[in-house]
Structures are given as structure tokens and as C-alpha cells.
Design a protein around this motif. Structure first.
Motif, mmCIF file in Angstrom:
data_model
loop_
_atom_site.group_PDB
_atom_site.id
_atom_site.type_symbol
_atom_site.label_atom_id
_atom_site.label_comp_id
_atom_site.label_asym_id
_atom_site.label_seq_id
_atom_site.Cartn_x
_atom_site.Cartn_y
_atom_site.Cartn_z
ATOM 1 N N TYR A 176 -2.753 -7.724 -2.468
ATOM 2 C CA TYR A 176 -3.702 -6.783 -2.359
ATOM 3 C C TYR A 176 -3.800 -5.479 -2.915
ATOM 4 C CZ TYR A 176 -4.477 -9.754 1.875
ATOM 5 O OH TYR A 176 -4.670 -10.757 2.911
ATOM 6 N N GLY A 177 -2.551 -4.789 -3.178
ATOM 7 C CA GLY A 177 -2.427 -3.634 -3.663
ATOM 8 C C GLY A 177 -2.599 -2.566 -2.756
ATOM 9 N N ALA A 178 -1.443 -1.553 -2.619
ATOM 10 C CA ALA A 178 -1.564 -0.376 -1.768
ATOM 11 C C ALA A 178 -2.517 0.667 -2.112
ATOM 12 C CB ALA A 178 -0.263 0.138 -1.917
ATOM 13 N N GLY A 179 -2.629 0.792 -3.497
ATOM 14 C CA GLY A 179 -3.610 1.517 -4.223
ATOM 15 C C GLY A 179 -5.017 1.168 -3.831
ATOM 16 N N ASN A 180 -5.462 -0.126 -4.005
ATOM 17 C CA ASN A 180 -6.757 -0.622 -3.819
ATOM 18 C C ASN A 180 -7.141 -0.436 -2.348
ATOM 19 O OD1 ASN A 180 -6.943 -1.800 -6.263
ATOM 20 N ND2 ASN A 180 -6.447 -3.774 -5.750
ATOM 21 N N MET A 181 -6.212 -0.395 -1.556
ATOM 22 C CA MET A 181 -6.610 -0.235 -0.162
ATOM 23 C C MET A 181 -6.300 1.157 0.471
ATOM 24 S SD MET A 181 -5.081 -3.869 1.250
ATOM 25 C CE MET A 181 -3.451 -3.536 1.243
ATOM 26 N N THR A 182 -6.139 2.113 -0.363
ATOM 27 C CA THR A 182 -5.848 3.665 -0.044
ATOM 28 C C THR A 182 -6.913 4.136 0.679
ATOM 29 O OG1 THR A 182 -4.239 5.134 -0.746
ATOM 30 C CG2 THR A 182 -6.212 4.903 -2.124
ATOM 31 N N THR B 294 -4.698 0.734 4.093
ATOM 32 C CA THR B 294 -5.201 -0.321 5.477
ATOM 33 C C THR B 294 -4.962 -1.714 4.635
ATOM 34 O OG1 THR B 294 -6.825 1.357 6.418
ATOM 35 C CG2 THR B 294 -6.936 -0.986 6.881
ATOM 36 N N ALA B 295 -4.039 -2.450 5.463
ATOM 37 C CA ALA B 295 -3.917 -3.837 5.085
ATOM 38 C C ALA B 295 -4.489 -4.609 6.288
ATOM 39 C CB ALA B 295 -2.416 -4.209 4.821
ATOM 40 N N ALA B 296 -5.981 -4.903 6.253
ATOM 41 C CA ALA B 296 -6.759 -5.437 7.272
ATOM 42 C C ALA B 296 -6.562 -4.864 8.498
ATOM 43 C CB ALA B 296 -6.383 -7.011 7.189
ATOM 44 N N ASN B 297 -5.630 -5.229 9.323
ATOM 45 C CA ASN B 297 -5.335 -4.842 10.754
ATOM 46 C C ASN B 297 -4.461 -3.678 10.699
ATOM 47 O OD1 ASN B 297 -3.640 -6.943 9.770
ATOM 48 N ND2 ASN B 297 -2.388 -6.772 11.793
ATOM 49 N N TYR B 298 -3.340 -3.608 9.810
ATOM 50 C CA TYR B 298 -2.229 -2.615 9.825
ATOM 51 C C TYR B 298 -2.644 -1.600 8.789
ATOM 52 C CZ TYR B 298 1.785 -4.460 12.346
ATOM 53 O OH TYR B 298 2.332 -5.094 13.006
#
Ligand SMILES: [Co+2]
Ligand SMILES: [Co+2]
Lengths: 698, 698
Positions: free
Chosen positions: B318-324, B396-400
Motif C-alpha cells: 500500500y505504501g506508508a506515504g500513500n496512506m499518510t 492509516t492502514a485500513a483499520n490500523y
């Protein structure tokens, strides 16, 4: 002494002192004075020195009876140790009933040595400086007789020296030289070690190495402001609480964010937290009856004589309370502070006070919880910040400082953080010596020996009432092979729980790769959802094995350190896992915990249990630790699991909350707890920087 | 989208954007726009979707040449991935030279799947809601067709499903029901799992369990302010810096307390800290060339199909940056804050911005060092407080939610703290189900499966220049028996060091009882005192083994997680230890690290090395984690050892210093750094409380 001394008259009239104490309150100045008077009467005609006067805590049953029935408090009692100055060995110990003003017990104890007090520590240097044999050794080290006032010693307990046993009260004098009284002496150790009789104030032996090393001629490694040259610029951070603190004090009970507990303090353990409850939506639920650091040992790893003697039991041999520092506002403690003092009896029977012995304050605790929804690009959000409560004290063990922080979090977690600072214990070396891996040259001619700092946390859990059990919990792979029906893809894992039935079984080391944790739980209180018992889980990751070998002197003396975990049934007065009187014990037999465990058959399931947890660090020194060490932290957590119905902090006001429907309706969301003090570092020069994405600035 | 969207026009005229970028700066809006334009030209006539556009970092040699010679910066380049909408599988990847405005590489890749973007995530729910087969399953679960708008899904990567391989880009839809759009869905999972073709937006399969469980009728477990009832009172803590912050920014270089480094950010790793130097009394000394979280995996422990597919690689898939998250002042971040934005390309080629993606601020760091002398009753004192610098982002990784904090301390230590919050991934159960130890019922009918969070920290050390080695260091007992001449008292212990020569040797697990640490050191730079090499020591205590078994699907896909440590020689572009394209990899062969290690013969001694450290926690859920989890911290330290001549923080202004001669002369001592904001919690009612023992109040 000015900082610690206190006018008794002032105190005796203070309202708190005059009130009825709580059964677990430390002895007040008035009570201490009463005890001293009664003991003096008992020993009339004898010249005595006071060693210890401390609260004799009520038996648990008496405390519970008082608490549950509201009857009058159990008689206030003091435990004392005094030395008869005419006897070279042994001591008297007993119990004074303060309420009835009578001596309940008084026994002469021989074959043991009582704790070393700071009074004891302060007398040795004078003895050393005037001893002709020491003066001669100083001269051999390159310190002329005219400079004996520049010779200092850290008087350590002797560990155990088989030449003397317990026949005399002894201290070993670790010798140093200061060119100026403001020097840090630790860069200039001397190579010999006098042994001093604490009672007679005389040097009974000097241990001299076969290879001699003259005192260093290098510049002292100092760290006072006047020595360190230009200071860097540091702009301050201000921490204020304009609306006041979130805790309240009722005597020594503190209430904070649903926690309520008693803050005790004694000469030996320092801080003692007792009767810890959590108010769970109106229902007070017990968590721990008593929590304290009960012992520690600092074994050094240099095997050559007499360095094996360096393995101080800083609590049992000196006392964390005895060595506790008066704390200062804005320096040791930052923010909005409440202090508690510590009253104690000096050798001569005078009552003195360590002002500000205990620091109580709150800190920002970062984000307590957060969630955002990816569906509207993380606009739907709740973010709630936490604060934490910190109860701390700092004690000085000769060279080292130990900073002890009990930290309470809003999610019900109790954290213990210990930070190590101060100065390495050092010994002289030549610059080209082979230290054989047992030490590091941290400064020219300064050898800092390897050592461990092993602490023993005593936990008497009372998780949701009496009847507690213990479990060791490991992450475990399914035994079913990859490809089998039960574990086709190989990912099956679970928490393997072992519940020991007896003290013999309840001895565990640490298992890092399996992320071993330890549960204290109430098998009679089952969570309605998880069907698991109400638990506080000990999460402790800094758990080195005792590196001195099985059968070694340290192993024999520090029975508690043989395992990361021991569990015993609760027995009144079993407080000190290396024994009540630790100095000069041989470890034959091992005192304290190994005695109590005995044949290992006592039950520890669904009963009143005590968990003894040994943790700490192994310290291989480096030059960065010198001449004074940056604080190194050690942490452990006690976490509620299956104890609360759900996250107990949901009612903490969110910093920001905007729901999906708010977002759709273009509503701004709520700030239940508005932060009005945060700001941008570099102003709003870009115009938009403060505006966009910054919920609080609109 | 408003929070993340940004007006390109605004940005393009901002001064920073117009300046010359640093070689490691993320691509600016202008650069991204240029890349999009060039790629669009290249694919003229094709309907394409942008997946990734990110800085193509210069090779290290080019960076070093630029830095050392001051020549013009290496050509700015972008790495891109685009999907041809007419193709159901495969993608195009390549490199655009922005400086020369040309495509340097462009290849069609098949047999692999690119990262899932947040654009991809947001499209799945619509597909699900309109699919007749899903509607039918919802009806079977108790959700009527009329309520399909109340059906939600978290679209996860599929892990690896052997039925499909990489033939399609797939997501598995973890299904939930909300009675209201503001409900937290995680208390109402549905029992079946559709698989969706991301490209075609169609459901290709539905995995349905043999035992069906209708959707829960319990109340949703919510946590929004409107749902939680009365809030508790919390009085705030204010953190201000009246004189401003201690850091300065030069582009994306930050200088703070002798540290200087570059703060990068990309779609995948999120924060990247590069070119980290420490100014050691005027001499800039390199520490790390590059530091980042390079991968992570969250394997779940429930073995029954299809739950084995839950083992998200949140960075690689997913990417930590994409989900930042965009961060907000006073909520995510407290105090005096500097933010950095993150610009990225959306699927349609538009350039968008995450405002406040990176938070930079300082915090009080407690007592940095302290020592008191027992001789004058702890009056002789130095106590110096520290501050710390924190660089953070939250994704945010969906739930987490993962909250990532890089923390710089004044003693030269670099700490990485990751805090886990957000919501447990959940699956439906019946209230009396036997979960077989693989999960916990955290709420009625809600099963939270066991899982691990395993992070891989990529460290490219450059300790005091090039030519670094690695050592694993264990506390070790002397082999000499107790009673022998070399270890008479049995206390001998030392630091056992093993220096691997090759990648094959350089694979280590964790050893808790021996307190294993890991040294990155420069064998060519020997400390003048200790004679030991300049070192940064990795101290990491939360290092569970990978619980999925050897040979399991996760073990095959997450080669990096097989050991706590791997060391490889530095090779340009070896960034991602589970491979460049992680989604739907089978692990046959294992991509990334296992490929690079190959035959294990490459040398890792006295060369440019990369250390891959896998750490994290094993999470056995409890009801306290629900409906939203209090933040759980994980920490590791990188500590200088034998790097500095001495404690590098001695020039930090002491809060309080009084020397022995000061005490004797009754002098007050010095406050080099005066704290004027600390205060007593309950005023000065006792008169003496503020006065005695409080150095700052006089
Ligand atoms: Co130490
Ligand atoms: Co988790």
C-alpha cells in the motif's frame, strides 16, 4: 545538611502531622521522635547509634480489616535497628508500638550486619586519611602525605570477604584523588583498597595489587559548568497547567483519572505504592496491593581480586530511601509539581527530613488513540491525546544515580521507568593494558569494568480481589505441519500459557524471540466477552540473565537474580528477596527468596501471590558514558488485559473528532479538548501553512 | 479530498518550489506535473492510470560526487508506474529524466502487480455494493438489499491466492455492516469475502465459510464523541517555546543540536532520513547515509481459509506515504510545530498534496544527566535537562494507525518509536465459539485474530565515513569455571562479539537473556582511549520471531522476517526487502533480500553495508483494544559507542550546578538554563514548601 534537615517544631504543628495517619503512611516526625525516645529509654545507660527507624507495616489482614470495617487504625508501629557502640559486632532490632508507647520486640542479632547508612558512608574518609598505612600507600601511588586531604574514597559495602565474614561491620574504600575538591574524582582512581571497620573506624586491611600503578597525571575529567567551556544555546520548553493539575491528594492517597493509591516511602525501597484501585465506572476494583523495588544488585565482571567484591545490593545494603535526593523545582522536576518529604532518624537519634523526596506531576502522553477513515481521504477522524501521571524519586548510590519513575497512563497501564545516570565506577589502568574484555578504558588510565544493573520488582497483585494466579505466556507456533489440514498455509500461532502450581515450578527466565510476557490474573473473574480471566500483564523486555555463573558468589547472595520470575505465596514480612540483613552475607545459605521457596511445594494458584521480577541492563561501558553518563532508560509495563469491558479511556475528551456525516455536511467537527497553545514554529509566513489541514486553527 | 488537494498554481509560485531542489528532495508539484506530462506524451493514444510517481534517488556515487565537489546536482529523475487501462494484467514502469525532460526507461512488466493506491482502495466498495452475488450473500447474512448502502468493505491486498496468481490485480474485500454511516464497522463483520479485480472492477469470486453466521444484532461499538456519553474532565497541559525552536530548516535539511540531516518522504517508506551527520566540535562526522522503514508485514495467526490471506505488507503493498494522514496542530501534534507537505500524483495524473504530512517538533526529554555527592548530603549537584527532536508521520492502514516517531537525543542517540493505534481487524464469531486460541472475542460476536506487526528498518550506516562492519554482541560468561584461577569468584563476564564476513553469516535472531545488541562500526576509526572502533549500537528489545512457520506462505513472501538481522553490501536500488512489486507474490522464489543474499558469499566487512532489522510485537488482542486501541509503543535505539571522545552533551547548559566549594562557601550555585515556568501544584500554602530544597525558587 541544611537541605535535608528540618526543624522538628515546625513540622509538629503542621496540620497533616497532627492528623490521624493512614496505616501505610511513613512515620511522621512526631512518631519518629516518639520511637527514638522509647528506644533510648530501653537502652538507658548504653551508648547507642540509630541505624534504622521505619514504619512496621501492619499485617495485610489487619489492614484489610481496618479498611473493610472502618474500625480504628491498626496500632502504629516502628521497626528499628540500633547499634550498641560498645559491641564490635551484632545489633539490636525490634518493634516499638507507637500507639501504646511500648517496645513489643527487641532482640540482639549476631552473625549479621545491618544496612550501611549515609551517616556510615560519611565517616570513612576521615579514617582513611589519617591511617598511616593508607598514607604510605598513597605515597607509593604518588600522592604525598601533604595531599592526604585530596584523597577521597567511595565507601562501598564489602560484598562478602571470607577473611572477615560477619565478625566486623566492614566497608571497602574505593580510593580516588582530586587535585581540587571540585574535581570529579572518578578519572583518578588509586590502585589499592583499604578495608575499614565501620564500628571502630579503623583500617583492618589494605588490598594491594601485585602490579602497582601510580595515580594518573592526566587532567581530571570534569563536568561542572566552570570546567566545560562555552555552553551551547538551548531555547527552553515551557510546560504549564493554567487550569491546575488533574490529581488530588488526601493525605498520601492520590486520585488521578480513576486510579487511586497510597504513596508510601521507606529507607530501603524508597517509593512504595499500595492499595492501588481503579474506579471502573463507579466500581472501585483492586489491581495491586503493593508495588515496590525490593532489591537490586550490580555485579561487576572483572574477576581479579578484590574486584569481585563489587556487587552492591544498593537497596538491601544502603537503601534507596536512605540515599534519596532532595529534588528541585524546574531542575529535577519540570512542570507543575507536588512534593512529598521523607522524614528519617539520623545516627544520633535526631529526626531529619529530605525535603521534596518524592515528585508528583503530570506530562503530556502523546496521542492516546487515533483512527481515520481512508474512504474520505482520512477526513473522518478521531484523535485523542493522553496525559500521564508520574511519581518519582532519585537516589544516589555513591557514583551512580538511579531515577525511578512510576508512570500511570489513561488506558490503565502502569509503567515503571528507571533511568541510570551519574558516573561509572572506575579503576586505574595503564594506557596500554590488556583489559581482557572485562572493562573499557573510557579515559586515559581509567578502566570502567563491565557490570549489570539488576532490579527486583516486588508485585503483590490483587487483580479484581483476592485469589490470583500467574501465567507465563509465549508466542507459539501450531505444532501442525505446514500443509496439514490444521495449518495448511503454516500461519497458525497462539499464546501458549503455563500456569505454575507451586513455587518450585514458578521460576522462569526470559524468552525474547517468543516475546514472553507474564500474566497476573484472577481465575475467578472471567471477562464476559473474551471468557478470559481479569489480568494485568507484565511486559518487560530488558531482562538479561545473571552473568555471574551459577555457584558464583553473586549467584549465591542474589538468589532473586537467578531467574527473571519467581512467584511465592504472600506471607507478611517477606519483603526483601536477598534477606532482611544483606551486608556481608555469604550466600551460604542464600537468604530471602531461596529460603522462602524452600522445597518448592507451596501453592501459588488462585491465592494471594507475590511476583518477584528481576530485570535490568548489562552495561559494557564506553567513553560516551564518561565523565558523567547521559540517562539510559529501562522500562516495563503492567497492562490491563481482559480486565476492562473495553478500552477504559473512551471518555477522555477527544482533541478532534469529525464523523463521516460531518464531513459530508461540511461540518467542522468537535474539539472536546481544545488546545490553544500549540503554534507553528516559523509563523504563518506562507499564509496557507496554518490554515489547511490544521483543524485547530480555523 | 479538500484536505489533501492543493492548488497547483499556488504552489508553483512559492519560493521553495522555484529554487534548486536538493538531490534527495521529494519531487515538487512542478516536477510531478512535468513527469505526468512526459509520461502522458509517451502513452499518447492509450488510456492510462497513474499508480506511482516518485523520486528516482540518485545513485550514491552521484550524490557523493555532487556533495564533495559542489558540482551541479545530479539530473532529477522520477520513477513511475502506470497502468494501461486496456490491459487486465501487467503494468509499465520506467524512469523520467526531469532535467532533460525525457523518458530514460520504460518497460512493460508482467507477472507482477504494482502497489495498491488509496485511489484503488476507494473504488472497491462501489463494486461490492452493486454485485448481485454479493447482494445475495448480504441477504443470507441478514442485510436486506435495501441496506446495501450500509455494507462496507476494507479492501485488502489478497496476499497470495494460488487460484489467481498474478493473472489479475486483486483485492479481497473484508466485509462489514454499519447501521449508520458514523458507526465503527468493526463490531459488525460479515462472514464472507468477495475477491475483486481491481482493474475491471468486478467480483471474481466469493469465499464463503461452511458454517454461516448472520450479522450481529448487538449495538455497534462506537467511539465518536456523540456515542461515548459523558466525558471525563481533563485539565490541559500547555507546551510552549517562548524563545522559539532550536532547529532550523534549509530546504529539507534540518539542523538541531549538532545533528544535521535531510528529511525525505516517499509514497512507500514515508519518512526517509538521509545524509545524517553530527557536528563534533566543528568536525562534521557522518553517521548514517540513509535510514527508513523499508517494509513491514502483519501476519495473522488464524489458519482456516481464507484468513491466511491476511498478512498485509503495509509498505510494499500500500505504501506508508500513500496512506499518510494530514496532521493537525494541537491534536496530532502538540507544542511548536513545523510541518512538511507531501505532494503526489493521483490516478488521473492530477497532482495533490497531503498538507502537514510530516510533523517536526521538540519535547522536554527529562533529566539528561545528574550527579550528587553523598559527602555533603547530596548538596554538591549537577542536574542537566535534555530536549529531544521528533520527526513524525502517521499513516492509516485500513483499520490500523501507525504513528512513526524518529527521535533525536542530545547524547547522540537516535530513537525510533512506533506507536500502534486504530482498530483491530475483526471477523465474526458466535458468542460461544471455540476460537481455538487463534483469536479473542473482544466484543460479542467479534473475533480479533492473533497477529504480529513486524517492521523492517533499513539502515545504511556510514559511521565516521565509508568502510563499515557489523557485529553481533552478547553478554557472555567466562568459560573459566567458578573456583579456577581466572574466575575464582565466578563473576567474570564480557561482551562476546561476532563479526560476520559474508551475507550468509550475517543472519541473526534475537537473544533476550544475553541482551543481544548489534554494532555498526568503522574498523578504521579507533577510539584513542578505549581502542575500540567508532560504533553506533542498535539496541532493540522487541524482536519476536516470525511465528508463521518456516516454509509457510508468509515465511516465503517475507524473507526479511526470517531473522532479526540481515546484512548486505550496499547496492544502489536495493531498497525493498520483500521485493519491488510485492502484491500477489508467491514467495517462490522469495523476492528482495533472499534474492540479494543469493549464495551468501558477498562480503560485508569493512565496506558499504546495509543492515536490515526486523522487529515488532506479537499482538494477542484483548477487549481493552476495542473498539479503538490505546496507543502501544515499540522502541529501538541507535546509540553512539566509542564514537565520541566523551559524553557529547557536556556543553548543554545545566539546570542547576553547585560545587563542593560553593556549598562550603554557602554559595547558591548556578542556573545555566533557568526554568521560570515550573510551579507547585498546590501553591505555597505551607510557606516552606516552595522554599526548602527547591533551588529555583530562591
Ligand atoms: Co552502569
Ligand atoms: Co495489532
Amino acid at each position: 545538611m541544611a537541605e535535608r534537615l528540618n526543624q522538628i517544631a515546625n513540622h509538629a504543628t503542621a496540620s497533616k502531622e497532627a492528623g490521624i495517619p493512614h496505616p501505610l503512611d511513613p512515620l511522621s516526625v512526631f512518631e519518629l521522635t516518639t520511637v527514638v525516645s522509647i528506644v533510648r529509654d530501653t537502652f538507658k545507660g548504653h551508648s547507642i547509634s540509630f541505624n534504622t527507624v521505619t514504619l512496621h507495616e501492619p499485617d495485610k489482614s489487619a489492614f484489610k480489616f481496618w479498611k473493610e470495617t472502618g474500625s480504628k487504625i491498626p496500632d502504629r508501629k516502628a521497626y528499628f535497628i540500633v547499634l550498641d557502640d560498645s559491641l564490635s559486632t551484632g545489633f539490636f532490632e525490634g518493634v516499638v508500638n507507637i500507639t501504646t508507647k511500648s517496645i513489643e520486640e527487641c532482640n540482639q542479632t549476631s552473625g549479621a550486619c545491618p544496612i550501611i547508612t549515609t551517616d556510615d558512608l560519611r565517616t570513612i574518609e576521615e579514617t582513611i586519611r589519617n591511617d598511616p598505612k593508607v598514607i604510605k600507600q598513597c605515597e607509593l601511588s604518588g600522592v604525598p602525605k601533604s595531599e592526604m586531604h585530596k584523597v577521597y574514597c567511595d565507601p562501598w559495602t564489602i560484598g562478602y570477604d571470607e577473611r572477615f565474614g560477619t565478625s566486623k561491620r566492614l566497608q571497602q574504600a574505593l580510593m580516588y584523588y582530586r587535585s581540587d575538591e571540585d574535581d570529579s574524582q572518578y578519572s583518578h582512581p588509586l590502585d589499592f583498597c583499604p578495608i575499614v571497620d565501620s564500628t571502630k573506624k579503623e583500617v583492618v586491611a589494605i588490598d594491594i595489587p601485585s602490579v602497582r600503578r601510580p595515580v594518573s597525571k592526566h587532567k581530571h575529567a570534569n563536568f561542572n559548568l566552570k570546567d566545560v567551556g562555552p555552553l551551547r544555546e538551548v531555547k527552553p520548553i515551557a510546560v504549564t497547567q493554567p487550569q491546575g493539575v488533574n490529581f488530588s491528594m488526601d493525605g498520601r492517597y492520590i486520585e488521578w483519572q480513576n486510579f487511586k493509591f497510597h504513596i508510601g516511602f521507606n529507607y530501603r525501597e524508597g517509593l512504595v505504592l499500595s492499595d492501588i484501585f481503579y474506579n471502573d465506572k463507579g466500581t472501585p476494583r483492586s489491581i495491586f496491593y503493593r508495588l515496590s523495588l525490593a532489591e537490586m544488585v550490580v555485579p561487576y565482571g572483572e574477576p581479579s581480586f578484590p574486584h569481585q567484591r563489587k556487587h552492591a545490593f544498593d537497596l538491601g545494603e544502603y537503601g534507596a530511601g536512605n540515599m534519596t535526593n532532595p529534588l528541585s523545582l524546574g531542575c529535577d522536576c519540570k512542570g507543575v509539581i507536588h512534593y512529598l518529604d521523607f522524614d528519617f532518624v539520623e545516627r544520633d537519634g535526631n529526626v531529619a527530613t529530605v525535603k521534596n523526596a518524592v515528585c508528583i506531576h503530570e506530562e503530556d502522553d502523546g496521542v492516546l488513540f487515533k483512527h481515520s477513515d481512508f474512504r474520505d481521504d482520512f477526513q473522518t477522524t478521531i484523535v485523542t491525546r493522553g496525559i500521564r501521571l508520574v511519581i518519582s524519586h532519585i537516589f544516589t548510590a555513591a557514583n551512580y544515580e538511579y531515577m525511578v519513575y512510576y508512570i500511570f497512563h489513561m488506558d490503565g497501564t502502569i509503567q515503571l521507568e528507571i533511568k541510570l545516570t551519574g558516573i561509572l565506577n572506575t579503576y586505574i589502568c595503564d594506557e596500554d593494558d590488556d583489559l581482557k574484555g572485562y572493562g573499557t578504558q573510557v579515559y586515559p588510565k581509567v578502566n570502567a569494568h563491565n557490570h549489570q544493573h539488576l532490579f527486583c520488582l516486588r508485585i503483590n497483585p490483587e487483580i479484581d480481589g483476592p485469589g490470583n494466579s500467574f501465567a507465563v505466556v509465549d508466542g507459539a507456533q501450531s505444532t501442525a505441519p505446514v500443509g496439514s489440514a490444521d495449518n495448511f498455509y503454516g500461519n497458525a500461532f497462539y499464546a501458549a500459557r503455563t500456569v505454575p502450581k507451586t513455587t518450585g515450578e514458578a521460576q522462569y527466565g526470559y524468552d525474547g524471540p517468543r516475546c514472553r510476557t507474564y500474566d497476573m490474573f484472577n481465575p475467578n473473574r472471567i471477562h464476559p466477552y473474551s471468557k478470559k480471566p481479569a489480568t494485568y500483564k507484565l511486559v518487560s523486555r530488558e531482562v538479561p540473565m545473571l552473568l555471574p555463573k551459577p555457584g558464583s558468589l553473586v549467584w549465591k547472595r542474589a538468589g532473586f537474580a537467578r531467574n527473571a520470575i519467581h512467584v511465592t505465596p504472600y506471607v507478611d514480612r517477606q519483603f526483601y528477596p536477598a534477606g532482611n540483613h544483606v551486608p556481608q552475607t555469604s550466600g551460604e545459605p542464600s537468604r530471602g527468596l531461596p529460603e522462602w521457596i524452600g522445597d518448592g511445594k507451596a501453592g501459588v494458584e488462585n491465592t494471594d501471590i507475590v511476583v518477584w521480577h528481576t530485570f535490568g541492563i548489562t552495561h559494557f561501558p564506553a567513553p560516551e558514558d564518561f565523565p558523567i553518563m547521559p540517562a539510559e532508560p529501562i522500562n516495563l509495563l503492567l497492562r490491563p488485559r481482559n480486565f476492562f469491558l473495553k478500552n477504559p479511556a473512551l471518555d477522555v475528551p477527544a482533541s478532534f473528532n469529525v464523523t463521516t456525516s460531518d464531513v459530508k455536511a461540511n461540518k467542522a467537527g468537535s474539539h472536546a479538548m481544545k488546545d490553544s497553545t500549540s503554534a507553528l514554529a516559523f509563523g504563518k509566513t506562507s499564509g496557507e501553512a496554518a490554515m489547511v489541514g490544521s483543524c485547530c486553527s480555523s
